[in-house]
Design a protein around this motif. Structure first.
Motif, PDB file in Angstrom:
ATOM      1  N   GLN A  56       0.143   4.293  12.158  1.00 12.04           N
ATOM      2  CA  GLN A  56       0.451   3.098  11.370  1.00 12.04           C
ATOM      3  C   GLN A  56       0.610   1.874  12.277  1.00 12.04           C
ATOM      4  O   GLN A  56       0.825   2.001  13.474  1.00 12.04           O
ATOM      5  CB  GLN A  56       1.718   3.369  10.548  1.00 12.04           C
ATOM      6  N   ASP A  57       0.538   0.699  11.688  1.00  9.71           N
ATOM      7  CA  ASP A  57       0.433  -0.589  12.367  1.00  9.71           C
ATOM      8  C   ASP A  57       1.303  -0.759  13.613  1.00  9.71           C
ATOM      9  O   ASP A  57       0.845  -1.286  14.626  1.00  9.71           O
ATOM     10  CB  ASP A  57       0.804  -1.721  11.402  1.00  9.71           C
ATOM     11  N   HIS A  93      -2.488  -3.221  -2.787  1.00 14.78           N
ATOM     12  CA  HIS A  93      -1.577  -3.107  -1.654  1.00 14.78           C
ATOM     13  C   HIS A  93      -0.739  -4.380  -1.614  1.00 14.78           C
ATOM     14  O   HIS A  93      -0.900  -5.267  -2.444  1.00 14.78           O
ATOM     15  CB  HIS A  93      -2.372  -2.907  -0.356  1.00 14.78           C
ATOM     16  N   ASP A  97      -4.853   2.033   3.922  1.00 17.14           N
ATOM     17  CA  ASP A  97      -3.677   1.477   3.254  1.00 17.14           C
ATOM     18  C   ASP A  97      -3.946   1.301   1.773  1.00 17.14           C
ATOM     19  O   ASP A  97      -4.947   0.681   1.387  1.00 17.14           O
ATOM     20  CB  ASP A  97      -3.329   0.107   3.843  1.00 17.14           C
ATOM     21  N   ASP A 116      -4.960   7.191   3.340  1.00 15.72           N
ATOM     22  CA  ASP A 116      -3.598   6.798   3.672  1.00 15.72           C
ATOM     23  C   ASP A 116      -2.639   7.985   3.706  1.00 15.72           C
ATOM     24  O   ASP A 116      -2.465   8.689   2.720  1.00 15.72           O
ATOM     25  CB  ASP A 116      -3.141   5.767   2.630  1.00 15.72           C
ATOM     26  N   THR A 167       0.589   7.419   5.370  1.00 16.30           N
ATOM     27  CA  THR A 167       1.670   6.729   6.073  1.00 16.30           C
ATOM     28  C   THR A 167       2.943   7.560   6.141  1.00 16.30           C
ATOM     29  O   THR A 167       3.521   7.748   7.212  1.00 16.30           O
ATOM     30  CB  THR A 167       1.958   5.378   5.402  1.00 16.30           C
ATOM     31  N   HIS A 205       3.337   3.695  -0.666  1.00 15.04           N
ATOM     32  CA  HIS A 205       2.153   4.393  -0.174  1.00 15.04           C
ATOM     33  C   HIS A 205       2.121   5.747  -0.872  1.00 15.04           C
ATOM     34  O   HIS A 205       3.165   6.269  -1.275  1.00 15.04           O
ATOM     35  CB  HIS A 205       2.224   4.630   1.344  1.00 15.04           C
ATOM     36  N   HIS A 238      -3.462   7.169   9.402  1.00 17.03           N
ATOM     37  CA  HIS A 238      -2.512   6.063   9.266  1.00 17.03           C
ATOM     38  C   HIS A 238      -1.095   6.614   9.090  1.00 17.03           C
ATOM     39  O   HIS A 238      -0.420   6.380   8.098  1.00 17.03           O
ATOM     40  CB  HIS A 238      -2.911   5.160   8.088  1.00 17.03           C
ATOM     41  N   ASN A 283       2.835   6.889   9.855  1.00 15.60           N
ATOM     42  CA  ASN A 283       3.990   6.186  10.384  1.00 15.60           C
ATOM     43  C   ASN A 283       4.571   6.980  11.557  1.00 15.60           C
ATOM     44  O   ASN A 283       4.413   8.200  11.638  1.00 15.60           O
ATOM     45  CB  ASN A 283       5.054   6.014   9.295  1.00 15.60           C
ATOM     46  N   ASN A 316       6.425  10.069  10.631  1.00 19.34           N
ATOM     47  CA  ASN A 316       5.750  11.119   9.865  1.00 19.34           C
ATOM     48  C   ASN A 316       5.624  12.390  10.709  1.00 19.34           C
ATOM     49  O   ASN A 316       4.958  12.382  11.747  1.00 19.34           O
ATOM     50  CB  ASN A 316       4.363  10.633   9.435  1.00 19.34           C
TER      51      ASN A 316
END
Length: 331
Positions: free
Chosen positions: A55-56, A205, A229, A253, A255, A272, A297, A299, A302
């Motif tokens: 994730q980002d 989103h 996403d 996705d 996340t 999500h 993706h 997190n 996760n």
């Protein structure tokens, strides 16, 4: 045994111990999608390669005090890159990057090294999904403080295009001609090369600054779906199982694994589809359809991000895949 013969035997034993026990994967040897490779595979045809799965905000995430990050600040995992895909078309000597992440420096190098030709340092084109940090912030490295690129094609939807053109520092990239924005339209096919087509499509989103899109990536023989996403699947106007049926691979996705993972935040602010929800939705699909699905993706919290974890093994046991960096998928 003479001294010379003893020396020869010792050398042979040492040489045998240093030889790799498994042959490296090739572009067609990708049956185990749940095993990460330590370096990019050379692609000799048209194929997709995973360049990042996180994730980002990456892993470890800034300010994280949880066990999932504790050792990674001092011993970072080189395979934990922010979510990105690369596509290589050797016949047309072209490379394409999906998402401009904060890890873009190593990702474009990996994409270049995966090509079976002398590819340029900067890809032939870059596709963005939306204006959240992990998906476009890497554009900054195309500016004069870093690469000082020249007219790199960046494919975006209309709202994202306007955002980049009218807001600094991104507008400087446009003014200095570091990037050349190529406008795309919902569900309109882009013909990139004789071997590659891309179809963007909008998904629901948190669209504070831009719309959010997924992509269908179409090669000479196979198709891939990329939706890193999205809010909940039932908020989308399309049926995800129908869309999976149209492709050969689906990168979707993942996340959060479940709600317990983020019990310190209001989940309504970061909706999500949980992995546990997606697996329930796809539970009745035949094994051939399940095997198309690659969760991506993740997190930093996760547990499925760790391929050796109980949760990751549960995903794989259920017939799905955990996306792994440097894995190649033929198109």
């Amino acid at each position: 045994m003479t001294k010379n013969l003893l020396h020869i035997c010792v050398l042979l034993l040492l040489f045998s111990a240093c030889k790799p026990k498994n042959k490296p994967a090739t572009a067609t040897d990708n049956t185990d999608h749940n095993t990460a490779s330590s370096s990019p595979t050379k692609i000799s045809n048209t194929a997709l390669i995973i360049l990042g799965t996180v994730q980002d905000a990456g892993s470890p995430q800034i300010g994280c005090k949880k066990d999932c990050c504790k050792n990674l600040f001092t011993n970072p995992d080189p395979n934990r890159k922010v979510v990105s895909l690369g596509v290589v078309d050797n016949q047309n000597k072209a490379t394409f990057l999906f998402e401009a992440t904060p890890d873009i420096a190593t990702q474009v190098k990996a994409l270049k090294n995966s090509a079976n030709f002398n590819a340029q340092e900067i890809p032939t084109g870059i596709f963005l999904t939306h204006a959240h940090i992990g998906h476009y912030a890497g554009l900054m490295f195309l500016g004069k403080e870093a690469m000082n690129a020249s007219n790199t094609p960046v494919y975006t939807m209309p709202k994202m295009k306007t955002f980049l053109e009218e807001n600094g520092p991104w507008s400087q990239l446009v003014a200095n001609k570091n990037i050349a924005i190529k406008a795309t339209e919902n569900k309109q096919t882009l013909e990139l090369t004789s071997n590659l087509k891309v179809v963007p499509f909008t998904v629901p989103h948190r669209d504070e600054f831009s719309e959010t899109v997924g992509y269908t990536i179409i090669g000479p023989n196979k198709r891939a779906l990329f939706i890193p996403d999205i809010d909940k699947w039932n908020k989308w106007g399309q049926d995800i199982t129908t869309e999976i049926a149209k492709v050969d691979y689906a990168f979707i996705d993942a996340t959060f694994f479940d709600a317990e993972e983020i019990n310190n935040r209001d989940i309504s602010e970061i909706p999500h589809p949980f992995i546990i929800e997606s697996m329930g939705l796809f539970k009745e699909l035949p094994a051939t359809e399940k095997s198309k699905i690659n969760f991506i993706h993740f997190n930093h919290t996760n547990p499925a991000l760790n391929i050796k974890s109980t949760k990751a093994k549960q995903v794989i046991k259920n017939g799905f895949n955990i996306a792994q960096i440097n894995t190649v998928y033929n198109l």
